[in-house]
Design an enzyme around this catalytic site. Structure first.
Site, PDB file in Angstrom:
ATOM      1  CG  PHE A 164      -5.769   2.950 -14.650  1.00  0.00           C
ATOM      2  CD1 PHE A 164      -5.004   3.955 -15.231  1.00  0.00           C
ATOM      3  CD2 PHE A 164      -6.808   3.312 -13.803  1.00  0.00           C
ATOM      4  CE1 PHE A 164      -5.288   5.297 -14.976  1.00  0.00           C
ATOM      5  CE2 PHE A 164      -7.098   4.651 -13.556  1.00  0.00           C
ATOM      6  CZ  PHE A 164      -6.335   5.640 -14.153  1.00  0.00           C
ATOM      7  CG  ASP A 249      -7.530  -1.135  -8.044  1.00  0.00           C
ATOM      8  OD1 ASP A 249      -8.757  -0.953  -7.893  1.00  0.00           O
ATOM      9  OD2 ASP A 249      -6.787  -0.308  -8.601  1.00  0.00           O
ATOM     10  CE  LYS A 278     -13.420   4.030 -12.593  1.00  0.00           C
ATOM     11  NZ  LYS A 278     -12.011   3.639 -12.449  1.00  0.00           N
TER      12      LYS A 278
HETATM   13  C1  LIG Z   1     -10.738   4.169 -12.072  1.00  0.00           C
HETATM   14  C2  LIG Z   1      -9.774   3.295 -11.385  1.00  0.00           C
HETATM   15  C3  LIG Z   1      -8.863   3.807 -10.432  1.00  0.00           C
HETATM   16  C4  LIG Z   1      -8.768   5.272 -10.123  1.00  0.00           C
HETATM   17  O1  LIG Z   1      -9.949   5.783  -9.582  1.00  0.00           O
HETATM   18  P1  LIG Z   1     -10.196   7.363  -9.569  1.00  0.00           P
HETATM   19  O2  LIG Z   1     -11.458   7.514  -8.786  1.00  0.00           O
HETATM   20  O3  LIG Z   1     -10.303   7.804 -10.987  1.00  0.00           O
HETATM   21  O4  LIG Z   1      -9.043   7.986  -8.892  1.00  0.00           O
HETATM   22  C5  LIG Z   1      -8.046   2.919  -9.791  1.00  0.00           C
HETATM   23  N1  LIG Z   1      -8.077   1.593 -10.059  1.00  0.00           N
HETATM   24  C6  LIG Z   1      -8.921   1.076 -10.972  1.00  0.00           C
HETATM   25  C7  LIG Z   1      -8.940  -0.391 -11.206  1.00  0.00           C
HETATM   26  C8  LIG Z   1      -9.789   1.907 -11.670  1.00  0.00           C
HETATM   27  O5  LIG Z   1     -10.618   1.406 -12.593  1.00  0.00           O
END
Ligand SMILES: *Cc1c(COP(=O)(O)O)cnc(C)c1O
Length: 424
Positions: A164, A249, A278
């Protein structure tokens, strides 16, 4: 030259007197608000579980006055909990000093935050930061960075099954879940998804047409699934050999979530880029792309990317305050201690079949498909948790969760599972 606007300032103060957002928004019960929600908000999130009006530390309260222990922390966002006095006062004072400037200008908090992130991530000389407002935007910037590898002559980008990376078109192309992707095809091309955690599959996939490999050190949305140290090291080797960028990420796993600044720290590798969001702003929207080394940092040149809000003085002040609080209040140690306590306790509970994760990013599996019902039972009993899968529960509480608070959840969980099973 001076620009007198004393009158304006004065009238602003008059308006501000005794006005709060909740006075402007008005009052209502949870049910009243939810009915107004469904007539005015787009349905992409379904029906919200509760209407929350107030928070303090690891607690939040809903519109009907009910109290909850927040074990989700806005999905790994509220690092220092809700309404943290220091973080709140830094944000408020920055907003009252200088709230926003365009990126034709810069501000001290933006520069100080970039320097702080480079120091915390032990980034080598020539490393640089780009500020965005969210995780998906940080990954969108990383996607464009990857496209510029070898002057744009590489077409393949590799991500993992279960990945994700966000919901905007580039990040969505990296995200694996069919239900999120299919309605929006065609997505930006060239992305290949390979099996999770399979080193041989990775070695076979990375070649000299590969622009980048995107990895989450722990897949959060997929139910808290960690990649092994060997996998991260093998990815570094394969990317280096092929000239591909290794992009981590750490949007969910970064900023102390695992008891370290970065989840990838222990692997002892230097990635080419990291994305953060986050927890970074402690509840304020901030995202960042960090590029490691001069060669990677210069892939995006003047005019090739931008944002109106990214790096805004208030957002960067919020992140500076959050990092300062984490660093100076023993937070990383608390994450390790309380995280270990939770995982040990969870492993002993009847009906829990597996416990995964690190620090305060925890996923556990149940022996039946009752995870959504456990979430409901939790809400009724005053606990906020999340179910990323039919039998998986995820916890990502504020990093300041106490052992005592964690113990309250452990004590309640057997009954929550029982109630969930009875409700089926
Ligand atoms: C939540 C998340 C995203 C996306 O972040 P948003 O602020 O919702 O756009 C991308 N990568 C990972 C691993 C995430 O947990």
């Amino acid at each position: 030259m001076s620009h007198p606007d004393a009158e304006l300032v004065e009238s602003k103060e008059t308006v501000a007197k005794e006005t709060s957002a909740s006075e402007i928004a008005g009052q209502g019960s949870g049910a009243e608000w939810l009915s107004r929600y469904s007539s005015s908000l787009m349905g992409v999130f379904g029906t919200p579980q509760r209407v929350l009006v107030r928070g303090a530390g690891c607690l939040v309260w809903d519109a009907d006055g009910k109290e909850y222990l927040d074990l989700l922390g806005g999905i790994a966002v509220n690092a220092m909990g809700h309404a943290h006095p220091f973080v709140t006062s830094v944000i408020a004072s920055q907003l009252a000093t200088l709230g926003h400037v365009s990126n034709f200008f810069t501000s001290p908090t933006q520069i100080a935050l970039a320097e702080k992130l480079l120091a915390l991530t032990k980034a080598p000389v020539g490393s640089k930061v780009f500020f965005a407002n969210s995780g998906t935007e940080a990954n969108e910037a990383a996607f464009k960075l990857a496209r510029r590898n070898s002057s744009g002559n590489r077409t393949k980008i590799i991500a993992l099954e279960g990945a994700f990376h966000g919901r905007t078109m580039g990040a969505l192309a990296l995200t694996a879940k069919e239900a999120y992707r299919t309605p929006f095809e065609p997505l930006p091309g060239g992305v290949v998804h390979i099996p999770f955690g399979d080193i041989e599959a990775l070695r076979a996939a990375v070649d000299d047409s590969t622009a980048a490999v995107f990895l989450e050190p722990i897949q959060g949305e997929a139910g808290v699934r960690p990649l092994s140290t060997e996998y991260l090291q093998a990815a570094r080797e394969a990317c280096t050999a092929a000239g591909a960028l290794l992009i981590l990420d750490e949007v969910q796993t970064g900023i102390g979530r695992t008891g370290k600044w970065l989840a990838s720290e222990d692997a002892g590798i230097v990635p080419d880029a990291i994305t953060l969001a986050k927890g970074l702003g402690g509840g304020f929207p901030v995202g960042a792309l960090i590029t490691f080394g001069e060669a990677t940092s210069s892939l995006l040149s003047a005019g090739q990317h931008g944002t109106t809000f990214g790096g805004n003085p208030v957002a960067t002040a919020a992140a500076l305050a959050t990092l300062h609080a984490i660093e100076n209040q023993g937070v990383l140690e608390n994450v390790r201690t309380v995280g270990a306590f939770l995982r040990e306790g969870l492993a002993k509970i009847d009906g829990v079949t597996e416990v995964r994760g690190e620090g305060l990013l925890i996923g556990f599996d149940l022996d039946a498909d009752v995870a959504p019902a456990v979430v409901q039972a939790g809400l009724d009993a005053g606990f906020i948790v999340n179910s990323p899968g039919p039998r998986t529960i995820r916890l990502a509480p504020p990093l300041i969760l106490s052992t005592e608070q964690a113990g309250l959840f452990l004590a309640a969980l057997p009954q929550l599972i029982q109630t969930a099973k009875e409700s089926q």
